[in-house]
Write a protein that holds these residues in place. Structure first.
Motif, PDB file in Angstrom:
ATOM      1  N   ILE A 118       1.784  -2.074  -1.759  1.00 53.20           N
ATOM      2  CA  ILE A 118       0.841  -2.053  -0.637  1.00 53.20           C
ATOM      3  C   ILE A 118       1.288  -1.008   0.380  1.00 53.20           C
ATOM      4  CG2 ILE A 118      -0.229  -3.427   1.196  1.00 53.20           C
ATOM      5  CD1 ILE A 118       0.389  -5.939  -0.475  1.00 53.20           C
ATOM      6  N   GLY A 119       0.467   0.037   0.525  1.00 56.97           N
ATOM      7  CA  GLY A 119       0.812   1.115   1.457  1.00 56.97           C
ATOM      8  C   GLY A 119       2.089   1.836   1.093  1.00 56.97           C
ATOM      9  N   PRO A 120       2.276   2.180  -0.201  1.00 52.80           N
ATOM     10  CA  PRO A 120       3.534   2.806  -0.609  1.00 52.80           C
ATOM     11  C   PRO A 120       3.623   4.271  -0.188  1.00 52.80           C
ATOM     12  CG  PRO A 120       2.015   2.800  -2.455  1.00 52.80           C
ATOM     13  CD  PRO A 120       1.337   2.051  -1.344  1.00 52.80           C
ATOM     14  N   SER A 121       4.849   4.743   0.042  1.00 51.80           N
ATOM     15  CA  SER A 121       5.087   6.171   0.217  1.00 51.80           C
ATOM     16  C   SER A 121       6.458   6.498  -0.369  1.00 51.80           C
ATOM     17  CB  SER A 121       5.066   6.578   1.688  1.00 51.80           C
ATOM     18  OG  SER A 121       5.403   7.958   1.806  1.00 51.80           O
ATOM     19  N   PRO A 122       6.511   7.415  -1.338  1.00 51.60           N
ATOM     20  CA  PRO A 122       7.800   7.769  -1.917  1.00 51.60           C
ATOM     21  C   PRO A 122       8.575   8.762  -1.047  1.00 51.60           C
ATOM     22  CG  PRO A 122       6.079   9.027  -2.984  1.00 51.60           C
ATOM     23  CD  PRO A 122       5.397   8.112  -2.005  1.00 51.60           C
ATOM     24  N   THR A 209       1.052  -1.149 -12.749  1.00 46.94           N
ATOM     25  CA  THR A 209       1.220  -1.111 -11.299  1.00 46.94           C
ATOM     26  C   THR A 209      -0.131  -1.010 -10.596  1.00 46.94           C
ATOM     27  OG1 THR A 209       3.370  -0.014 -11.539  1.00 46.94           O
ATOM     28  CG2 THR A 209       2.304   0.174  -9.399  1.00 46.94           C
ATOM     29  N   LEU A 210      -0.281  -1.794  -9.534  1.00 45.83           N
ATOM     30  CA  LEU A 210      -1.473  -1.722  -8.696  1.00 45.83           C
ATOM     31  C   LEU A 210      -1.073  -1.149  -7.345  1.00 45.83           C
ATOM     32  CD1 LEU A 210      -4.471  -2.447  -8.058  1.00 45.83           C
ATOM     33  CD2 LEU A 210      -3.627  -4.671  -7.241  1.00 45.83           C
ATOM     34  N   VAL A 211      -1.747  -0.076  -6.941  1.00 50.70           N
ATOM     35  CA  VAL A 211      -1.531   0.523  -5.620  1.00 50.70           C
ATOM     36  C   VAL A 211      -2.673   0.076  -4.716  1.00 50.70           C
ATOM     37  CG1 VAL A 211      -1.373   2.693  -4.323  1.00 50.70           C
ATOM     38  CG2 VAL A 211      -0.382   2.537  -6.631  1.00 50.70           C
ATOM     39  N   LEU A 212      -2.341  -0.568  -3.609  1.00 52.78           N
ATOM     40  CA  LEU A 212      -3.343  -0.946  -2.614  1.00 52.78           C
ATOM     41  C   LEU A 212      -3.222   0.006  -1.431  1.00 52.78           C
ATOM     42  CD1 LEU A 212      -3.292  -4.872  -2.591  1.00 52.78           C
ATOM     43  CD2 LEU A 212      -4.718  -3.303  -3.904  1.00 52.78           C
ATOM     44  N   GLN A 213      -4.256   0.800  -1.232  1.00 52.39           N
ATOM     45  CA  GLN A 213      -4.273   1.848  -0.224  1.00 52.39           C
ATOM     46  C   GLN A 213      -5.286   1.489   0.865  1.00 52.39           C
ATOM     47  OE1 GLN A 213      -2.592   4.880   0.115  1.00 52.39           O
ATOM     48  NE2 GLN A 213      -3.731   5.077   2.025  1.00 52.39           N
ATOM     49  N   CYS A 214      -4.862   1.509   2.121  1.00 51.56           N
ATOM     50  CA  CYS A 214      -5.808   1.269   3.208  1.00 51.56           C
ATOM     51  C   CYS A 214      -6.657   2.516   3.440  1.00 51.56           C
ATOM     52  CB  CYS A 214      -5.068   0.887   4.485  1.00 51.56           C
ATOM     53  SG  CYS A 214      -4.425  -0.795   4.439  1.00 51.56           S
ATOM     54  N   SER A 215      -7.891   2.305   3.890  1.00 47.00           N
ATOM     55  CA  SER A 215      -8.803   3.439   4.052  1.00 47.00           C
ATOM     56  C   SER A 215      -8.350   4.379   5.170  1.00 47.00           C
ATOM     57  CB  SER A 215     -10.226   2.942   4.320  1.00 47.00           C
ATOM     58  OG  SER A 215     -10.238   2.085   5.438  1.00 47.00           O
ATOM     59  N   VAL A 224      -1.078  10.360  -0.024  1.00 46.39           N
ATOM     60  CA  VAL A 224       0.163   9.759  -0.533  1.00 46.39           C
ATOM     61  C   VAL A 224      -0.164   8.707  -1.595  1.00 46.39           C
ATOM     62  CG1 VAL A 224       2.197   8.391   0.083  1.00 46.39           C
ATOM     63  CG2 VAL A 224       1.445  10.225   1.589  1.00 46.39           C
ATOM     64  N   GLY A 225      -1.161   7.867  -1.302  1.00 49.06           N
ATOM     65  CA  GLY A 225      -1.580   6.854  -2.274  1.00 49.06           C
ATOM     66  C   GLY A 225      -2.030   7.486  -3.580  1.00 49.06           C
ATOM     67  N   ASP A 226      -2.799   8.577  -3.476  1.00 43.55           N
ATOM     68  CA  ASP A 226      -3.257   9.300  -4.673  1.00 43.55           C
ATOM     69  C   ASP A 226      -2.073   9.826  -5.478  1.00 43.55           C
ATOM     70  OD1 ASP A 226      -5.944   8.909  -4.162  1.00 43.55           O
ATOM     71  OD2 ASP A 226      -6.191  10.802  -3.088  1.00 43.55           O
ATOM     72  N   PHE A 227      -1.065  10.340  -4.764  1.00 44.33           N
ATOM     73  CA  PHE A 227       0.130  10.873  -5.436  1.00 44.33           C
ATOM     74  C   PHE A 227       0.854   9.762  -6.199  1.00 44.33           C
ATOM     75  CE2 PHE A 227       4.675  11.725  -5.639  1.00 44.33           C
ATOM     76  CZ  PHE A 227       4.721  13.016  -6.152  1.00 44.33           C
ATOM     77  N   VAL A 228       1.027   8.620  -5.546  1.00 41.66           N
ATOM     78  CA  VAL A 228       1.701   7.480  -6.188  1.00 41.66           C
ATOM     79  C   VAL A 228       0.924   7.045  -7.434  1.00 41.66           C
ATOM     80  CG1 VAL A 228       2.406   5.062  -5.909  1.00 41.66           C
ATOM     81  CG2 VAL A 228       2.759   6.677  -4.033  1.00 41.66           C
ATOM     82  N   ASN A 229      -0.368   6.913  -7.273  1.00 44.68           N
ATOM     83  CA  ASN A 229      -1.227   6.464  -8.370  1.00 44.68           C
ATOM     84  C   ASN A 229      -1.208   7.450  -9.542  1.00 44.68           C
ATOM     85  OD1 ASN A 229      -3.262   4.850  -9.646  1.00 44.68           O
ATOM     86  ND2 ASN A 229      -4.813   6.283  -8.919  1.00 44.68           N
ATOM     87  N   ARG A 230      -1.192   8.727  -9.210  1.00 49.74           N
ATOM     88  CA  ARG A 230      -1.205   9.786 -10.225  1.00 49.74           C
ATOM     89  C   ARG A 230       0.125   9.866 -10.966  1.00 49.74           C
ATOM     90  NH1 ARG A 230      -2.833  13.433  -6.661  1.00 49.74           N
ATOM     91  NH2 ARG A 230      -0.833  14.474  -6.423  1.00 49.74           N
ATOM     92  N   ARG A 236      -3.116   1.780 -11.336  1.00 51.52           N
ATOM     93  CA  ARG A 236      -4.471   1.953 -10.822  1.00 51.52           C
ATOM     94  C   ARG A 236      -4.460   1.666  -9.327  1.00 51.52           C
ATOM     95  NH1 ARG A 236      -7.819  -3.000 -10.859  1.00 51.52           N
ATOM     96  NH2 ARG A 236      -6.814  -4.695 -11.984  1.00 51.52           N
ATOM     97  N   MET A 237      -5.435   2.254  -8.635  1.00 52.12           N
ATOM     98  CA  MET A 237      -5.446   2.136  -7.176  1.00 52.12           C
ATOM     99  C   MET A 237      -6.746   1.496  -6.711  1.00 52.12           C
ATOM    100  SD  MET A 237      -4.609   4.987  -4.274  1.00 52.12           S
ATOM    101  CE  MET A 237      -6.001   6.081  -4.436  1.00 52.12           C
ATOM    102  N   ILE A 238      -6.613   0.617  -5.736  1.00 54.12           N
ATOM    103  CA  ILE A 238      -7.781   0.077  -5.044  1.00 54.12           C
ATOM    104  C   ILE A 238      -7.681   0.517  -3.589  1.00 54.12           C
ATOM    105  CG2 ILE A 238      -8.967  -2.013  -4.266  1.00 54.12           C
ATOM    106  CD1 ILE A 238      -8.023  -3.425  -6.800  1.00 54.12           C
ATOM    107  N   VAL A 239      -8.722   1.191  -3.114  1.00 53.89           N
ATOM    108  CA  VAL A 239      -8.763   1.573  -1.695  1.00 53.89           C
ATOM    109  C   VAL A 239      -9.439   0.447  -0.931  1.00 53.89           C
ATOM    110  CG1 VAL A 239      -9.556   3.264  -0.010  1.00 53.89           C
ATOM    111  CG2 VAL A 239      -8.828   4.022  -2.288  1.00 53.89           C
TER     112      VAL A 239
END
Length: 263
Positions: A118-122, A209-215, A224-230, A236-239
């Motif tokens: 949730i809200g990850p950033s590497p 892995t599920l990435v939950l990205q806030c709008s 950043v969310g797109d980078f993690v998901n990619r 997969r990512m849910i915005v």
């Protein structure tokens, strides 16, 4: 209670065969999951804990050398999971704990079967071909402000991190949480959080892995969310419609609903 569980103030609820572990972000504690974790108690054994230095953890266990990298926190996660005999568990990490979970899953194959980030950033600092959201100078200024005035930093930054200015009580809760943290530990954990680079760890994630990205999120942007998901192979990512960096507090129903599609 064992020393490991005591050190990290571990609380277990629920009755499911599988475990679901919730890990809080910087300046927070397990209380931040109070609107999310109960929704999974019917199907999972929910495990909440505090990182050493936070909440009700054993402050005497804080070791500056051990916790000078996220590896030290990941080691604690693995120790808790071993103590509770995790197998194929779900790890739910908020903010910096997303990367702690990524490291822990690699350290102990088979222990975690799924990651929810949730809200990850590497990496928070911009780099060639990578947008982290902050320049090195901005991060250094942020850390210098925190080091010189912990309370002032908390009062100014927490509402910005939380977002949702129309609901000031949320920013107030985060401010109070930041202010409760031991200032010296907060300064050290902030430096680790905001200067770490875990981009290379992402490609080694071996579980779904599920990435939950806030709008809208000033701490971890959509880029950043797109980078993690990619970069995570099976991700997969849910915005979320939610805004700010703490949807576990500001939009728990949406977080629960998104997680249910995955776990």
């Amino acid at each position: 209670m064992s020393k490991v569980l005591e050190r990290n103030n571990v609380h277990i609820q629920g009755a499911g065969a599988k475990a679901m572990m919730f890990a809080h972000g910087f300046g927070c504690d397990q209380n931040m999951w109070r609107f999310v974790a109960p929704a999974f108690e019917a199907d999972f054994r929910t495990v909440l804990f505090d990182h050493v230095g936070a909440g009700g953890s054993d402050l005497s266990a804080y070791d500056r050398a051990k916790y000078s990298s996220l590896e030290g926190y990941a080691t604690d996660v693995v120790e808790i999971a071993r103590e509770l005999e995790f197998s194929d568990a779900v790890f739910v990490g908020h903010s910096v704990s997303s990367m702690i979970g990524v490291i822990a899953a690699e350290k102990a194959p088979g222990m975690f079967g799924k990651l929810v980030l949730i809200g990850p950033s590497p990496r928070y600092i911009d780099d060639a071909g990578y947008t982290g959201g902050f320049s090195a100078k901005q991060i250094e200024e942020l850390l210098e402000f925190l080091e010189s005035n912990h309370m002032g930093w908390s009062a100014q930054m927490a509402p910005m991190i939380m977002g949702n200015p129309d609901r000031p009580e949320l920013g107030e809760e985060l401010t109070n949480s930041f202010c409760r943290t031991d200032p010296d530990i907060a300064k050290a954990f902030a430096r680790v959080t905001f200067t770490s680079d875990n981009r290379e760890d992402l490609a080694r994630v071996a579980v779904p892995t599920l990435v939950l990205q806030c709008s809208e999120d000033i701490i971890a942007s959509q880029d950043v969310g797109d980078f993690v998901n990619r970069t995570i192979p099976n991700s997969r990512m849910i915005v979320l419609k939610a805004t700010g960096h703490c949807p576990n507090l500001s939009a728990p129903e949406e977080v629960v609903s998104a997680m249910r599609t995955f776990v």
